[in-house]
Scaffold this active site. Structure first.
Site, short mmCIF file in Angstrom:
data_model
loop_
_atom_site.label_atom_id
_atom_site.label_comp_id
_atom_site.label_asym_id
_atom_site.label_seq_id
_atom_site.Cartn_x
_atom_site.Cartn_y
_atom_site.Cartn_z
N LYS A 156 37.38 34.59 36.95
CA LYS A 156 38.74 34.14 37.27
C LYS A 156 38.81 33.54 38.67
O LYS A 156 39.33 32.45 38.87
CB LYS A 156 39.73 35.32 37.18
CG LYS A 156 39.83 35.94 35.80
CD LYS A 156 40.82 37.08 35.76
CE LYS A 156 40.48 38.28 36.64
NZ LYS A 156 39.24 38.98 36.26
N ARG A 207 27.64 40.11 42.82
CA ARG A 207 28.71 39.33 43.48
C ARG A 207 28.71 39.59 44.99
O ARG A 207 28.59 40.72 45.44
CB ARG A 207 30.06 39.74 42.89
CG ARG A 207 31.23 39.12 43.64
CD ARG A 207 32.48 39.04 42.82
NE ARG A 207 33.05 40.32 42.45
CZ ARG A 207 34.14 40.45 41.67
NH1 ARG A 207 34.74 39.39 41.19
NH2 ARG A 207 34.60 41.64 41.38
N ARG A 256 31.71 43.99 47.48
CA ARG A 256 32.93 44.78 47.33
C ARG A 256 32.59 46.22 46.99
O ARG A 256 31.70 46.48 46.18
CB ARG A 256 33.79 44.17 46.21
CG ARG A 256 34.62 43.01 46.69
CD ARG A 256 35.28 42.25 45.56
NE ARG A 256 35.97 43.09 44.59
CZ ARG A 256 36.74 42.60 43.62
NH1 ARG A 256 36.92 41.29 43.50
NH2 ARG A 256 37.33 43.41 42.76
P1 ADP Z 1 36.67 37.70 38.53
O1 ADP Z 1 37.57 37.05 39.55
O2 ADP Z 1 37.07 37.38 37.12
O3 ADP Z 1 36.47 39.16 38.74
P2 ADP Z 1 34.53 36.14 39.82
O4 ADP Z 1 35.03 34.75 39.75
O5 ADP Z 1 34.55 36.81 41.14
O6 ADP Z 1 35.22 37.06 38.68
O7 ADP Z 1 33.03 36.13 39.24
C1 ADP Z 1 32.27 37.34 39.17
C2 ADP Z 1 30.82 37.07 39.54
O8 ADP Z 1 30.21 36.26 38.53
C3 ADP Z 1 30.66 36.30 40.85
O9 ADP Z 1 29.49 36.76 41.48
C4 ADP Z 1 30.52 34.85 40.39
O10 ADP Z 1 29.76 34.06 41.31
C5 ADP Z 1 29.79 35.01 39.08
N1 ADP Z 1 30.19 34.01 38.06
C6 ADP Z 1 31.41 33.45 37.87
N2 ADP Z 1 31.40 32.60 36.83
C7 ADP Z 1 30.12 32.63 36.32
C8 ADP Z 1 29.46 31.97 35.24
N3 ADP Z 1 30.12 31.11 34.44
N4 ADP Z 1 28.15 32.24 35.05
C9 ADP Z 1 27.47 33.11 35.84
N5 ADP Z 1 28.04 33.77 36.88
C10 ADP Z 1 29.35 33.53 37.13
P1 AMP Z 2 40.40 41.99 41.36
O1 AMP Z 2 40.08 41.35 42.67
O2 AMP Z 2 41.37 41.17 40.55
O3 AMP Z 2 39.16 42.35 40.58
O4 AMP Z 2 41.15 43.34 41.69
C1 AMP Z 2 40.51 44.39 42.41
C2 AMP Z 2 41.27 45.69 42.20
O5 AMP Z 2 42.59 45.58 42.75
C3 AMP Z 2 41.48 46.13 40.75
O6 AMP Z 2 40.35 46.82 40.21
C4 AMP Z 2 42.69 47.04 40.89
O7 AMP Z 2 42.34 48.31 41.44
C5 AMP Z 2 43.52 46.30 41.96
N1 AMP Z 2 44.42 45.33 41.30
C6 AMP Z 2 44.34 43.98 41.35
N2 AMP Z 2 45.31 43.43 40.61
C7 AMP Z 2 46.01 44.46 40.06
C8 AMP Z 2 47.10 44.55 39.17
N3 AMP Z 2 47.69 43.46 38.66
N4 AMP Z 2 47.56 45.78 38.84
C9 AMP Z 2 47.00 46.89 39.34
N5 AMP Z 2 45.94 46.89 40.15
C10 AMP Z 2 45.44 45.68 40.52
#
Ligand code: ADP
Ligand code: AMP
Length: 212
Positions: free
Chosen positions: A13, A128, A156
């Site tokens: 995302k 990540r 993270r």
């Molecule tokens: P989210 O916001 O949904 O938690 P991220 O965008 O941070 O996910 O992506 C999670 C991890 O996967 C990051 O390390 C990112 O660089 C990697 N990633 C994102 N999209 C892809 C993809 N299409 N293929 C492989 N790795 C990806």
């Molecule tokens: P994210 O960066 O979207 O993966 O969010 C990291 C963490 O923040 C999640 O695992 C939750 O603990 C908290 N968080 C983010 N968005 C929400 C949401 N919409 N509702 C509740 N917790 C959230």
């Protein structure tokens, strides 16, 4: 244009959101980023959020709905539109968002759902890395930053294996009814997330252009 991006933790995302924002000029509203900023600044809300986030739980709806409502009420949103990332994450948040948008007279144009095989997520999350300055996410293997310099990046706390399992369980359980809610409204476009990042974006872009 007012959009949501949905998908399990690690679906991509944030990675796609950066590209969408660059291309379409909408405001990126990531609740995860907002909580991380509040934690870094050690605000009262940040300290409260940390206790949930570090163990992979969701922050309570009242807190999360409050910060989103406040952000959506700011005046740049009406001008630029928005991309909500990581919200809603419970069906109650989806109902709260419907109400907030209705009160503000804003219409949701579409929901981009990044669909991935959950078995790939552990590897994505464990590799990540986040840029300390920009907050942008990269991957040590799949998406390494150009000119990688270890001290400019961090892992993270909630990407460590203890929290990842819990996050996936929580998000799988909560996610389906939310998607169903938006499917009923005809708003969802499913995107194949198990592709190269650039190919995912090509599909996302097509989906957004179709909405226009
Ligand atoms: P989210 O916001 O949904 O938690 P991220 O965008 O941070 O996910 O992506 C999670 C991890 O996967 C990051 O390390 C990112 O660089 C990697 N990633 C994102 N999209 C892809 C993809 N299409 N293929 C492989 N790795 C990806
Ligand atoms: P994210 O960066 O979207 O993966 O969010 C990291 C963490 O923040 C999640 O695992 C939750 O603990 C908290 N968080 C983010 N968005 C929400 C949401 N919409 N509702 C509740 N917790 C959230």
């Amino acid at each position: 244009m007012n959009l949501l991006i949905m998908g399990l933790p690690g679906a991509g995302k944030g990675t796609q959101a950066t590209k969408i924002v660059e291309k379409f000029g909408v405001a990126h509203i990531s609740t995860g980023d907002m909580f991380r900023a509040a934690m870094a600044n050690q605000t009262e809300m940040g300290l409260l959020a940390k206790s949930y986030i570090d163990r992979g739980d969701l922050v309570p709806d009242e807190v999360t709905n409050g910060i989103v409502k406040e952000r959506l009420s700011q005046k740049d949103i009406a001008e630029k539109g928005f991309l909500l990332d990581g919200y809603p994450r419970t069906i109650e948040q989806a109902y709260a968002l419907d109400e907030t948008l209705a009160n503000l007279g804003i219409k949701l144009d579409g929901v981009i759902n990044i669909d991935v095989d959950p078995s790939c997520l552990l590897e994505r999350l464990s590799g990540r890395i986040i840029n300390r300055k920009t907050g942008e996410s990269f991957h040590k293997v799949f998406n390494p930053p150009v000119d990688y310099n270890e001290e400019d990046y961090y892992q993270r706390e909630d990407d460590k294996p203890e929290s990842v399992q819990r996050r996936l369980e929580v998000n799988i359980a909560q996610g389906e009814p939310i998607l169903e809610h938006y499917r009923k409204a005809g708003l969802v476009t499913d995107i194949e997330g198990n592709q190269e990042i650039a190919d995912v974006f090509a599909d996302v872009e097509k989906a957004i252009v179709t909405l226009k």
